[in-house]
Write a protein that holds these residues in place. Structure first.
Motif: not given
Length: 359
Positions: A311, A276, A308, A270, A314, A283-284, A279-280, A272
């Protein structure tokens, strides 16, 4: 089919009756590789001027050979290229052309820029079988910079490179790594503080079983001073120590994704906004490595995971580097897809160079 000269390469492309799957050392089998294999074996350093910090090399030259030659003169490639072969399960030999085609850029990108920023010239064969030269062999003669940079990260879809020219940098005589004991999700804030400091950080990431890591390089006295100041700056985030003897090993591990080598699962990359990243990562789930201050997230996820979707949202793009997870590269927005299609039509009107690779 293997070609060992630019003339052979041009002839092979010109006479191709169908799709060609272009490869160098075979260490980056990312995406679908359709067509007859075309292996670029154009090797050798054709011009090296240490005093001018410039290097010209055949695209099929092993990366290790190039790095050894310039290290003997106390120099290095600024962008710290990685060897993805082991983590991708591809036991080939990384080549310079493959590095450029994938725009492979390691931890030092935060300081020195990406692979494309070190390119000053390129020769390649387009989809018609025509030899194209762009840029120059030394800095003062560089022209057409934009086309040179366009080839970096094109994954062989615009042309097959035969020769590349780089600007180099002197190797740093000393380095140290400031290690902060933090979980991955908390690391980006500390890394941002380090990168925003005046201490010329050359690497900022997070490595499992190590923690958040910040590198400084240069003359020994300067390194000691800057590492000490960074330690003071970063103590508010967690326990801090300075690693000197093991510093190089930490960054080699992060660069080449050593913690993920031999582990099952799908490997995702990723790119990004660093802001961010926390937080990513949350979530992952799964295992992660962070680079570029959190702007680059490597994630090892269960096979078939919808990375995707996990995550989202993003800002940036996600690439499935290893695994059978459907679309490998992030689908492009319609306006960009239109431009991409037009570019490929100009460089490869027959659509024979790595068709489907970027899908």
């Amino acid at each position: 089919m293997r070609v060992e000269s630019e003339a052979q390469l041009a002839e092979a492309v010109r006479d191709a009756g169908g799709a060609l799957a272009v490869r160098g050392g075979g260490t980056r089998p990312v995406g679908r590789c359709l067509g007859e294999p075309l292996e670029v074996g154009i090797t050798g350093i054709t011009l090296y001027e240490p005093g001018a910090l410039t290097l010209v090399v055949g695209a099929g030259t092993p990366l290790a050979e190039v790095e050894a030659a310039i290290a003997a003169e106390g120099q290095r490639l600024p962008f710290e290229p990685a060897n993805w072969g082991p983590v991708l399960g591809a036991p080939g030999v990384s080549t310079v052309g493959g590095v450029v085609a994938a725009n492979v850029s390691g931890p030092r990108r935060v300081q020195a820029g990406a692979c494309r920023d070190s390119l000053i010239g390129v020769r390649f064969v387009d989809g018609r079988g025509q030899v194209v030269k762009n840029g120059g062999r030394v800095m003062k003669n560089v022209t057409g910079y934009d086309l040179v940079k366009l080839m970096a990260g094109s994954w062989g879809t615009l042309g097959v490179m035969s020769e590349v020219a780089f600007k180099l940098l002197p190797a740093a005589p000393a380095q140290a790594t400031v290690v902060i004991d933090l979980p991955a999700g908390a690391a980006p804030v500390a890394l941002a503080a380090a990168l925003g400091s005046p201490f010329d950080v050359s690497g900022a990431g997070w490595v499992p079983d190590v923690g958040a890591v910040v590198r400084v390089e240069g003359l020994a006295e300067s390194v000691a001073y800057r590492a000490g100041e960074l330690r003071k700056l970063l103590e508010k985030f967690g326990p801090v120590r300075i690693e000197e003897e093991g510093s190089a090993a930490i960054w080699a591990s992060l660069r080449d994704l050593e913690p993920f080598v031999g582990k099952p699962g799908d490997l995702w990359r990723f790119s990004v906004k660093p802001s961010e990243a926390s937080e990513i990562v949350a979530r992952l789930g799964g295992e992660v490595l962070l680079d570029w201050g959190g702007g680059l997230i490597w994630a090892l996820l269960p096979e078939g995971a919808e990375a995707r979707a996990l995550a989202a949202p993003y800002s940036g793009h996600a690439t499935c580097m290893r695994g059978a997870a459907g679309v490998t590269f992030e689908p492009e927005p319609a306006p960009i897809a239109t431009l991409t299609t037009a570019l490929r039509a100009q460089f490869d009107p027959r659509g024979i160079l790595n068709p489907g690779r970027m899908g």
